[in-house]
Design an enzyme around this catalytic site. Structure first.
Site, PDB file in Angstrom:
ATOM      1  N   ASP A   1      -4.400  -5.392  -8.475  1.00  0.00           N
ATOM      2  CA  ASP A   1      -4.743  -4.819  -7.178  1.00  0.00           C
ATOM      3  C   ASP A   1      -4.894  -3.314  -7.403  1.00  0.00           C
ATOM      4  OD1 ASP A   1      -5.233  -4.589  -4.468  1.00  0.00           O
ATOM      5  OD2 ASP A   1      -3.448  -5.690  -3.855  1.00  0.00           O
TER       6      ASP A   1
ATOM      7  N   HIS B   1       0.834  -1.197   0.000  1.00  0.00           N
ATOM      8  CA  HIS B   1       0.000   0.000   0.000  1.00  0.00           C
ATOM      9  C   HIS B   1       0.874   1.254   0.000  1.00  0.00           C
ATOM     10  CE1 HIS B   1      -2.961  -2.945   1.430  1.00  0.00           C
ATOM     11  NE2 HIS B   1      -3.873  -2.112   0.992  1.00  0.00           N
TER      12      HIS B   1
END
Length: 452
Positions: A361, A289
């Site tokens: 993703d 992330h």
């Protein structure tokens, strides 16, 4: 009092560059909390400080003039950043029907503004939307269901295929629509049961998720997690991946058994599953992330362990496959798997023979967003990725779609790959299931007990 004024001036000198940085980067995903009211506060505060400095005659000295100029910068920089965003947005919204038809189906976007996402949907600039906690926070299930139905109505009115509507309901710590939907335990809680009990419980968990998601009009669940559970150790910088709490088990056979049963339960309700995060993030301690990450394990070892659940579940389901933003160094050390042709086309398509839907993703994750986003977008499409996910910050869609648009206009996109991807999206999952699920069913009672 004189001492306090000095402290105040020092704080103003320190704060000015920070506020200017925030202003020029107002559209950055890390500054999402500052958008809207936060931006207004920054502008008003900057103007107020300039007025106070001028009225206090601080501008008479050279240092004072410089301080006043510094506090004049935030509103100007914010205006420039806003103008840049609006120009990019205008360019995307002005894309031709041909460009929208070619590129739009490959994008799935999260949203905060219904009018904004509705505009993208009816123009064919997206192929799917992602709903999460902020879409249902403070609202009823019925309101979100009506919103999703309205989006599908707009698609029908525009003679476009139904949208893929995705959500993230893994169970356990990741259940972004629970509450108000049922909070289902993590699949990892089933790992210690006997195999028959694992399957029956996992199927029931899948059915619960599927019935409730289908009731909303959601036709794709971004679950289950097939990464193997890592050793018991925690990286202090892992704030979001938390794969140790999300992975099912360390044993590939147990993961395959539970995940397969869960997928069967989902598919019974016409909700598709998404297997994630190939090539496996259980061995990686870095949180993608925020940071880039490498998976240095040899391919032969991965094939004998981490990849078994992916191949097993893909072989007897209609699941989509999510590829993560980790670099599989043994195959392609120069780019993340999510936009590596050697990984997507070489391993998933050619070696495994998988011709279902592959998605990335979230492209707003730091492992991609903090680098060359446009290069990643073009490479992902050319690698054979079908859906590019822009989830956390839907406003980044304009930047990311503009990358694909520029790539198309400059002849950088592989036409054959786009045609093959279009066929997968039209003929297979998830579009066929989107058609089946575009008329929402009733949401089951969130207090319904689990089957024994």
């Amino acid at each position: 009092m004189h001492f306090l004024r000095r402290i105040g001036l020092i704080l103003l000198w320190l704060a000015a560059p920070v506020v200017s940085f925030a202003a020029v980067n107002k559209n950055d995903p890390y500054l999402v909390p500052l958008r809207g009211a936060g931006n207004i506060v920054l502008v008003v505060a900057s103007i107020a400080i300039v007025i106070i400095l001028i009225r206090g005659e601080r501008w008479r000295s050279i240092a004072g003039k410089l301080l006043v100029m510094l506090w004049c910068l935030p509103p100007l920089l914010m205006s420039v950043a806003h103008l840049r965003f609006e120009l990019r947005r205008h360019d995307v919204l002005s894309a031709s029907a041909t460009e929208a038809r070619q590129l739009g189906p490959h994008f799935m976007v999260g949203y905060s503004s219904f009018p904004e996402v509705a505009r993208l949907a009816e123009r064919g600039l997206i192929g799917g939307v992602y709903v999460t906690r902020h879409n249902i926070r403070g609202r009823t299930v019925e309101a979100l269901r009506a919103e999703i139905a309205a989006l599908q109505d707009k698609r029908r009115a525009a003679s476009l295929p139904p949208l893929v509507i995705a959500a993230d309901q893994e169970g356990g710590i990741v259940g972004h629509l629970a509450p108000p939907l049922t909070k289902v335990p993590a699949l990892a809680t089933l790992a210690g049961l006997a195999p028959d009990d694992q399957q029956s419980k996992a199927e029931e968990f899948g059915r619960i998720h599927g019935r409730e998601l289908a009731g909303l009009g959601v036709n794709l669940n971004l679950a289950p997690v097939l990464d193997l559970k890592p050793p018991v150790r925690r990286n202090r910088l892992d704030f979001h991946t938390l794969i140790g709490q999300r992975a099912i088990a360390t044993d590939p056979a147990v993961v395959s058994t539970i995940a397969s049963a869960y997928v069967r339960g989902l598919e019974e309700t016409s909700v598709g599953a998404t297997l994630k995060h190939f090539p496996g993030i259980g061995r990686v301690r870095t949180d993608t992330h925020h940071f880039s990450a490498n998976l240095d394990t040899p391919v032969r070892e991965l094939e004998a362990t981490d990849w078994i659940p992916f191949r097993e579940v893909l072989s007897h389901s209609r699941s989509a496959l999510m590829v993560g933003h980790i670099t599989l160094t043994a195959v392609d050390p120069d780019r993340a798997a999510s936009h590596s042709k050697r990984v997507v086309d070489g391993i998933i398509r050619d070696k495994w023979g998988y011709q279902g839907v592959v998605m990335t993703d979230d492209l707003v994750m730091g492992a991609i967003y903090q680098h060359d986003v446009c290069k990643a977008v073009v490479e992902a499409i050319n690698a054979g990725v079908d859906l590019l996910l822009v989830a956390y910050d839907g406003a980044q869609f304009y930047r990311i779609f503009a990358c694909a648009l520029d790539g198309s206009r400059q002849g950088k996109l592989d036409a054959a790959m786009l045609r093959a991807s279009e066929a997968r999206l039209e003929q297979g999952f998830p579009t066929a299931q989107a058609r089946a699920a575009s008329s929402p069913m009733r949401v089951v009672d969130k207090d319904q007990p689990f089957a024994n």
